[in-house]
Scaffold this motif. Structure first.
Motif, PDB file in Angstrom:
ATOM      1  N   ARG A 129       0.809  -1.213   0.000  1.00 19.02           N
ATOM      2  CA  ARG A 129       0.000   0.000   0.000  1.00 19.02           C
ATOM      3  C   ARG A 129       0.849   1.274   0.000  1.00 19.02           C
ATOM      4  O   ARG A 129       0.363   2.356  -0.322  1.00 19.02           O
ATOM      5  N   VAL A 130       2.127   1.134   0.360  1.00 21.08           N
ATOM      6  CA  VAL A 130       3.043   2.268   0.264  1.00 21.08           C
ATOM      7  C   VAL A 130       3.089   2.769  -1.179  1.00 21.08           C
ATOM      8  O   VAL A 130       3.430   3.922  -1.449  1.00 21.08           O
ATOM      9  N   GLY A 131       2.711   1.917  -2.121  1.00 19.54           N
ATOM     10  CA  GLY A 131       2.687   2.273  -3.530  1.00 19.54           C
ATOM     11  C   GLY A 131       1.759   3.416  -3.867  1.00 19.54           C
ATOM     12  O   GLY A 131       1.782   3.922  -4.998  1.00 19.54           O
ATOM     13  N   VAL A 132       0.934   3.870  -2.916  1.00 18.82           N
ATOM     14  CA  VAL A 132       0.124   5.073  -3.138  1.00 18.82           C
ATOM     15  C   VAL A 132       1.024   6.215  -3.590  1.00 18.82           C
ATOM     16  O   VAL A 132       0.653   7.023  -4.454  1.00 18.82           O
ATOM     17  N   ASN A 133       2.219   6.261  -3.033  1.00 22.35           N
ATOM     18  CA  ASN A 133       3.163   7.337  -3.343  1.00 22.35           C
ATOM     19  C   ASN A 133       3.647   7.277  -4.787  1.00 22.35           C
ATOM     20  O   ASN A 133       4.176   8.256  -5.298  1.00 22.35           O
ATOM     21  N   TYR A 134       3.461   6.124  -5.450  1.00 21.57           N
ATOM     22  CA  TYR A 134       4.012   5.928  -6.783  1.00 21.57           C
ATOM     23  C   TYR A 134       2.945   5.665  -7.847  1.00 21.57           C
ATOM     24  O   TYR A 134       3.263   5.235  -8.950  1.00 21.57           O
ATOM     25  N   ILE A 135       1.689   5.902  -7.519  1.00 25.45           N
ATOM     26  CA  ILE A 135       0.635   5.667  -8.498  1.00 25.45           C
ATOM     27  C   ILE A 135       0.855   6.572  -9.707  1.00 25.45           C
ATOM     28  O   ILE A 135       0.926   7.799  -9.575  1.00 25.45           O
ATOM     29  N   ALA A 181      -5.577   2.665 -17.637  1.00 20.95           N
ATOM     30  CA  ALA A 181      -6.393   1.499 -18.004  1.00 20.95           C
ATOM     31  C   ALA A 181      -5.696   0.185 -17.665  1.00 20.95           C
ATOM     32  O   ALA A 181      -6.352  -0.797 -17.285  1.00 20.95           O
ATOM     33  N   GLU A 182      -4.361   0.131 -17.776  1.00 18.00           N
ATOM     34  CA  GLU A 182      -3.645  -1.130 -17.610  1.00 18.00           C
ATOM     35  C   GLU A 182      -2.935  -1.279 -16.265  1.00 18.00           C
ATOM     36  O   GLU A 182      -2.826  -2.392 -15.745  1.00 18.00           O
ATOM     37  N   VAL A 183      -2.452  -0.181 -15.702  1.00 17.77           N
ATOM     38  CA  VAL A 183      -1.682  -0.275 -14.460  1.00 17.77           C
ATOM     39  C   VAL A 183      -2.560  -0.073 -13.229  1.00 17.77           C
ATOM     40  O   VAL A 183      -2.368  -0.746 -12.213  1.00 17.77           O
ATOM     41  N   ILE A 199      -2.703  -2.041  -9.553  1.00 18.11           N
ATOM     42  CA  ILE A 199      -2.540  -1.355  -8.275  1.00 18.11           C
ATOM     43  C   ILE A 199      -3.702  -1.676  -7.347  1.00 18.11           C
ATOM     44  O   ILE A 199      -3.525  -1.897  -6.146  1.00 18.11           O
ATOM     45  N   GLU A 200      -4.910  -1.747  -7.918  1.00 20.61           N
ATOM     46  CA  GLU A 200      -6.082  -2.052  -7.099  1.00 20.61           C
ATOM     47  C   GLU A 200      -5.980  -3.435  -6.469  1.00 20.61           C
ATOM     48  O   GLU A 200      -6.393  -3.646  -5.324  1.00 20.61           O
ATOM     49  N   GLU A 201      -5.395  -4.391  -7.199  1.00 17.29           N
ATOM     50  CA  GLU A 201      -5.200  -5.733  -6.653  1.00 17.29           C
ATOM     51  C   GLU A 201      -4.297  -5.718  -5.436  1.00 17.29           C
ATOM     52  O   GLU A 201      -4.477  -6.520  -4.510  1.00 17.29           O
ATOM     53  N   SER A 202      -3.315  -4.833  -5.424  1.00 21.92           N
ATOM     54  CA  SER A 202      -2.354  -4.777  -4.322  1.00 21.92           C
ATOM     55  C   SER A 202      -2.794  -3.836  -3.214  1.00 21.92           C
ATOM     56  O   SER A 202      -2.654  -4.146  -2.034  1.00 21.92           O
ATOM     57  N   LEU A 203      -3.315  -2.680  -3.584  1.00 24.85           N
ATOM     58  CA  LEU A 203      -3.646  -1.660  -2.596  1.00 24.85           C
ATOM     59  C   LEU A 203      -5.065  -1.776  -2.068  1.00 24.85           C
ATOM     60  O   LEU A 203      -5.373  -1.265  -0.989  1.00 24.85           O
ATOM     61  N   ILE A 216      -8.812   2.058  -1.349  1.00 25.21           N
ATOM     62  CA  ILE A 216      -7.828   3.094  -1.659  1.00 25.21           C
ATOM     63  C   ILE A 216      -8.030   3.624  -3.075  1.00 25.21           C
ATOM     64  O   ILE A 216      -8.029   4.835  -3.315  1.00 25.21           O
ATOM     65  N   MET A 217      -8.219   2.717  -4.030  1.00 28.50           N
ATOM     66  CA  MET A 217      -8.353   3.150  -5.415  1.00 28.50           C
ATOM     67  C   MET A 217      -9.656   3.897  -5.666  1.00 28.50           C
ATOM     68  O   MET A 217      -9.727   4.745  -6.560  1.00 28.50           O
TER      69      MET A 217
END
Length: 327
Positions: free
Chosen positions: A86-92, A294-296, A300-304, A308-309
């Motif tokens: 979920r730290v990936g919020v910073n890199y969306i 559309a693709e990434v 991200i939703e699968e992980s975060l 969040i999404m």
């Protein structure tokens, strides 16, 4: 209770502050020294801070590991997703589309801030705030690309943090995840043809002798995070916490005020010294935005998670509605 609080506020600290990038003279190095000096000044010298610059204590993942373990006390860093994706919020990618959009989202009361603080808390870190740099791009040697088709065959370094490699691949490049300390050698030896997701400062200042082009794809808003280990934070009384926080807020406020001008200054400097600066057309940028979202974003939703999404989709700007600020 009064006696205990008084004793706690007299406690002496020797804190380690570091980052994986930025030497003594860099904007990041300057920010670390400012945070150091303010803490020491406001504590009357009771709280001492020892600053270590880029990779002096180890590489990106190693340093983040040490922060989580409490062996490093404070960092200004691109946080790793190894403990919590979920730290990936910073890199969306394409989370924000222009400077005005980014400033509102990443400000102390912005919606991105509200998402991030609880995530860091779950892995034992105090999230103090962002250190914004600007919009990342793709810097290359030999040739450049402003579309999926043109990017075919170009190998570019990506930070080894989800979802940045996936973003670069979706844009048409071949992403090669490499730690910061190994980038220059990788460019020299042809392991990669370029670097990605950094603001132009890093690509010009550190690799300007081997890179020819910087494409302002703006696929990510480059923002470090000011973090502190809970092992230190939890042991501090309110007075000492406020010293750390108020000092950090001054660093953050200064960076928000200066980041855009600093980025524009380095864009001009790079061009004056031979690096070609390319801004994709509105159509080219929109094509990348739509393809990446559309693709990434589903990955991200699968992980975060959907929660969040849903917040991201509710707040993310759409190209042309209204037109994003120039980035």
């Amino acid at each position: 209770m009064f006696t205990a609080a008084a004793q706690a506020s007299d406690e002496e600290y020797r804190l380690i502050l570091t980052s994986e990038a930025g030497d003594h003279a860099s904007p990041l190095g300057t920010a670390m020294r400012l945070w150091e000096s303010l803490i020491e000044e406001r504590s009357g010298g009771r709280m001492q801070v020892e600053v270590f610059y880029q990779s002096e204590l180890g590489g990106q993942q190693e340093l983040f590991d040490q922060l989580v373990r409490g062996n490093v006390d404070m960092m200004i860093t691109w946080p790793q997703t190894s403990y919590d994706e979920r730290v990936g919020v910073n890199y969306i990618p394409y989370l924000v589309l222009g400077w005005d959009d980014a400033i509102a989202a990443f400000a102390p009361d912005g919606w991105v801030q509200e998402l991030m603080a609880p995530i860091y808390e779950d892995i034992g870190l105090k999230y103090i705030g962002p250190f914004p740099e600007g919009f990342g791009g793709v810097a290359t040697q030999g040739r450049y690309a402003t579309s999926f088709e043109e990017a075919q065959g170009l190998k570019v370094r990506s930070q080894p943090v989800f979802p940045l490699p996936q973003t670069i691949n979706t844009m048409g490049f071949q992403a090669v995840p490499i730690d910061w300390a190994e980038v220059y050698t990788s460019l020299q030896t042809g392991v990669v043809d370029g670097d990605s997701s950094n603001v132009i400062y890093w690509d010009y200042e550190y690799f300007g002798d081997v890179l020819d082009y910087f494409v302002q794809s703006s696929h990510n808003f480059s923002s470090y995070s000011l973090l502190m280990s809970d092992k230190v934070w939890d042991g501090m009384d309110e007075e000492d916490r406020e010293i750390v926080l108020s000092s950090a807020r001054e660093v953050i406020d200064k960076q928000f005020a200066e980041a855009r001008a600093e980025d524009e200054r380095w864009i001009q400097t790079a061009q004056e010294n031979g690096m070609e600066y390319i801004v994709p057309t509105d159509a080219e940028k929109t094509a990348w935005v739509e393809k990446v979202r559309a693709e990434v974003w589903p990955l991200i939703e699968e992980s975060l998670g959907t929660e969040i999404m849903d917040v991201v989709r509710a707040n993310a700007s759409v190209p042309g509605e209204p037109p994003p600020a120039d980035s």
